[in-house]
Write an enzyme that holds these catalytic residues in place. Structure first.
Site, short mmCIF file in Angstrom:
data_model
loop_
_atom_site.label_atom_id
_atom_site.label_comp_id
_atom_site.label_asym_id
_atom_site.label_seq_id
_atom_site.Cartn_x
_atom_site.Cartn_y
_atom_site.Cartn_z
N GLU A 178 0.84 -1.30 0.13
CA GLU A 178 -0.05 -0.24 0.02
C GLU A 178 0.94 1.31 0.07
O GLU A 178 0.54 2.50 0.58
CB GLU A 178 -0.99 -0.01 1.11
N GLU B 161 -6.83 -7.73 -1.29
CA GLU B 161 -7.63 -7.60 -0.06
C GLU B 161 -9.02 -7.33 -0.17
O GLU B 161 -9.51 -5.97 -0.46
CB GLU B 161 -6.98 -6.53 0.96
#
Length: 818
Positions: free
Chosen positions: A183, A252
């Site tokens: 991320e 995710e």
């Protein structure tokens, strides 16, 4: 004898080499899918983090993941757990990464290894060791030679360890994908050119390790080649990688959300999760990973921060204790089974999308052999009726119907046929506990002001404590003359703090505690001569996410001031430049009096056990609850502290943290329809402790006497503490007609039918009500005869069985007690 042993050993080694070579897999990708040995696959995977359970739980969790229809298990690698001290590695117990991977392999599943080594994951410091922060010249997660050297060293250490065990797919192992960083795209702009240089270096470094399988980068738009860009979100059907040669990867899919002390639970419905998955594959998805499939427990001091609870249940398909979270687990299993039957068509078929307006879409995947279809209704207000290829279909709002042959609806995301299981926590044997106690020794800090190091400045807690403890003492003393104006006056002690909790003492007397305000202001009285101020800063997990999260201030912040207001005059005494002494930890924790062999050697008092006394140790013994059900500690009545069972650190507890009722203002809107958003939908359990029950894995318990030790920081009443088991208390179905449903009580008999109605029953499990549209046949006696006394019962939901009901859409609602 030696020759025979050597020959046998050599034969075993050769056999293993031949086995791995024979099972070696080639993992590549194109724009449609990942290819394993040349075959395009759709991959449905789930996150199970090995340190968030015990090694004894892994087999059951992995087996349930396989039964739930997963193709692979995903896990992070947690750097600070494996290298808590620079150069000292730990892969024991529930940190045995290799054992975990091999257990996944033994079940016939693939592995996705997200090495990171920054992971976020609501894990303490995002998985990075705090000693990195304290290395001279280090700057974390940016172009910095000190950090990059250590990151490369650890990443290579993990890769080499895995290669040695031949666990990458080309070696015959189960690992088909890996991941570097995590991320970073969410913060890269703030790091500027150094951030861009760093992420390019990450890609080059990872690629140079030659692991033989593709690498992922999550939330990294336009990830540097050959990295594969991936999405992390509640809904990723609209995600498209910048590189048109990359498959569409959802690393995710958040099945729920984490909890923080003082906040409610957030519930994401099975219908919405299923909708998001079906839409993703309708729109060309290749790999989807549930984050989490099993959340587990943040044992010890592993939870991130600030304020992440030790429960990491995440509303996942497998709950914290490893039980099936129904209906989510069952509803998704049925979806996976359907999608797997369509794998060839989805990965090789020609795709055609048709927009029918008002949020209704049809998608056809067509090969020479067959076609498969999706009908979706993304309108979150109105149902849809669609004539498709000459047949009529009813598509509920915010749902996807799947037609593997483009004719028969086999699955709809809004139609749940899996049972709802409600778990209860209760004691199963006498639970009266006899307590002993002892005070924490705080005299050296609170009365004497003795520390281990001192300096004329106020340090960040990370710099001194190095994350070996939540607790850091700050102490300073100063002289007041007999004529000092602050004598015999009310003086305000004022300072800022970011250590989440702070306790203050003045001249040996407790002054007060603050948490979550980030400013401490208390009136104090001073004495002529020497005055001692002692501040105890307490962390509740270090920051784990964000730009320069590693530099977030922790502990007591300057200035520390004494303020006196008298008339129109304000006098300020700034103590910041005083000599400050520091001491890490609490005496009892440092001396490990929670360990079974140590706690027997220290003195405990058994009479007049105090309650509501801060900085107090409590000890008791107990017999393990009978059976095999999960065990929990009910700590209602305690304040805040740490619990150990037989020396195992259960983690931080804080049952006195209770979310305000106003935080659940959106609970009335808890409807599966529409995109799920945290803090805007489906809040639960306001006005109750954020976490009341604390998981005690069965492997922590002994057959004979077990020891429970508590360090109570705030003050509480241990007499209310109980050991309880977690078992299913009731089960429900609320299913549309046309399918077979099953009710089961997990190896316990169904004791009675609480509710049964066929037609259009209202409400939800635990609060069903009959409507004005109901079959004339009473379903209750029918199901009592078929189900009561049995461990399970199944039946078709149809008018043929339950009688005619004059409703457009007919459902059966049943609730049973176990």
């Amino acid at each position: 004898m030696g020759f025979l042993f050597f020959s046998l050993f050599s034969a075993i080694v050769v056999s293993l080499l031949i086995f791995h070579a024979a099972n070696a897999s080639n993992v590549t990708h194109d724009s449609r899918a990942f290819l394993i040995d040349g075959n395009r696959r759709i991959l449905i995977t789930g996150s199970i983090h090995y340190p968030r359970s015990t090694a004894q739980m892994w087999s059951d969790l992995i087996r349930k993941a396989k039964e739930g229809g997963l193709d692979a298990v995903e896990t992070y690698v947690f750097w600070n757990a494996h290298e808590p001290v620079q150069g000292q590695y730990d892969f024991s117990g529930n940190l045995d990464l290799i054992r975990f991977i091999k257990m996944v392999e033994a079940e016939g599943l693939y592995v996705i290894l997200r090495i990171g080594p920054y992971v976020c994951a609501e894990w303490n410091y995002g998985g990075l060791p705090v000693w990195l922060h304290n290395l001279p010249g280090a700057k974390l997660r940016t172009k910095n030679s000190v950090f990059m050297k250590e990151m490369e060293k650890f990443t290579k250490f993990i890769v080499d360890m895995v290669k040695k065990e031949k666990l990458f797919a080309p070696q015959g192992g189960p690992i088909i994908l890996s991941q570097i960083e995590n991320e970073y795209g969410l913060v890269i702009d703030r790091y500027g050119d150094d951030g861009k240089a760093y992420i390019n270096w990450c890609a080059q470094m990872a690629d140079s390790l030659n692991i033989g399988v593709p690498w992922l980068m999550c939330e990294q738009i336009g990830a540097p080649k050959p990295m594969i860009e991936a999405c992390n979100e509640f809904h990723c059907d609209g995600f498209e990688p910048v590189d048109k040669g990359s498959p569409k990867v959802w690393a995710e899919n958040w099945t729920g959300w984490f909890k923080k002390w003082g906040t409610p639970d957030y519930h994401r419905s099975a219908e919405d999760v299923a909708f998001s998955v079906a839409r993703f594959f309708q729109r060309g998805g290749s790999l989807m990973n549930y984050y989490m499939y099993h959340g587990g427990t943040n044992f010890g001091r592993t939870s991130g921060g600030p304020y992440i609870t030790i429960s990491y249940d995440y509303n996942a398909p497998l709950n914290e204790y490893g039980n099936l979270n129904q209906p989510k687990w069952g509803h998704l299993k049925q979806l996976h089974d359907v999608l797997h039957t369509m794998e060839y068509t989805l990965t090789y078929g020609v795709v055609n999308h048709t927009d029918y307006g008002n949020g209704v879409w049809a998608t056809i995947y067509q090969t020479n052999e067959k076609s498969s279809c999706f009908l979706s209704n993304v309108n979150n207000k109105t149902n849809a009726k669609l004539n498709f290829r000459g047949l009529d279909y009813f598509i509920p709002t915010w749902s996807v119907s799947i037609l593997p042959d483009c004719e028969e609806e086999v699955y709809n995301t809004a139609k749940v046929y899996a049972q709802t299981s409600n778990y209860v926590k209760k004691p199963n044997q006498p639970t009266s506990l006899k307590w002993e106690w002892r005070p924490e020794n705080i005299e050296s800090t609170v009365v004497q002001g003795k520390g281990d190091v001192s300096a004329k400045e106020i340090f960040d807690q990370k710099d001194i404590a190095n994350d070996v403890s939540d607790y850091l003492w700050y102490m300073t003393s100063f002289e007041l003359g007999n004529d000092d104006p602050m004598l015999n006056e009310t003086v305000l002690l004022r300072f800022k703090y970011s250590g989440q909790v702070v306790h203050a003492f003045v001249n040996g007397a407790y002054t007060g505690t603050e948490n979550d305000r980030y400013i401490f202001e208390k009136n104090i009285s001073l004495s002529p001569g020497n005055n001692l101020i002692t501040l105890l800063s307490v962390t509740v997990g270090l920051a784990h996410f964000g730009y320069e999260f590693d530099l977030h201030k922790t502990g007591i912040l300057s200035p520390v001031e004494l303020i006196m207001n008298k008339g129109n005059q304000t006098t300020v005494k700034n103590l910041t430049s005083n000599k400050w002494s520091y001491k890490v930890g609490m005496d009892g924790i440092t001396n490990k009096i929670f360990e079974t062999n140590v706690c027997k050697t220290v003195k405990w008092a058994s009479d007049s056990v105090p309650i509501n006394r801060n900085f107090t140790w409590y000890k008791t013994t107990f017999k393990a609850p009978l059976g095999k059900e999960p065990v929990v500690l009910d700590l209602l009545g305690l304040g805040k502290g740490i619990a150990w069972v037989n020396g195992h650190d259960i983690g931080r507890y804080w049952p006195s943290a209770i979310p305000d009722m106003k935080l659940c203002s959106h609970n009335r809107d808890c409807d599966y329809r529409g995109s799920f958003e945290v803090i805007a939908k489906c809040e639960e359990k306001c006005g109750e402790p954020t976490q009341r029950w604390y998981h005690v894995p069965r492997s922590f318990l002994k057959d004979g006497e077990n020891t429970l030790v508590l360090f109570e920081e705030f003050g509480g009443n241990p007499s209310t503490v109980q050991l309880q088991i977690v078992e299913i208390g009731s089960a429900c179905v609320n299913a549309y007609e046309g399918k077979k449903v099953e009710l089961l009580c997990h190896n316990r008999p169904i004791s009675r039918i609480e509710f049964a109605s066929f037609g259009n029953p209202q409400g939800q499990c635990g609060s069903f009500k009959k409507s004005n549209c109901e079959s004339q046949v009473d379903a209750m006696p029918m199901l009592e005869k078929e189900c009561v006394g049995k461990k399970s019962c199944s039946f078709e939901v149809s008018e043929a069985k339950f009688g005619k009901a004059n409703c457009e859409l007919k459902r059966l609602a049943v609730e049973v007690k176990c």
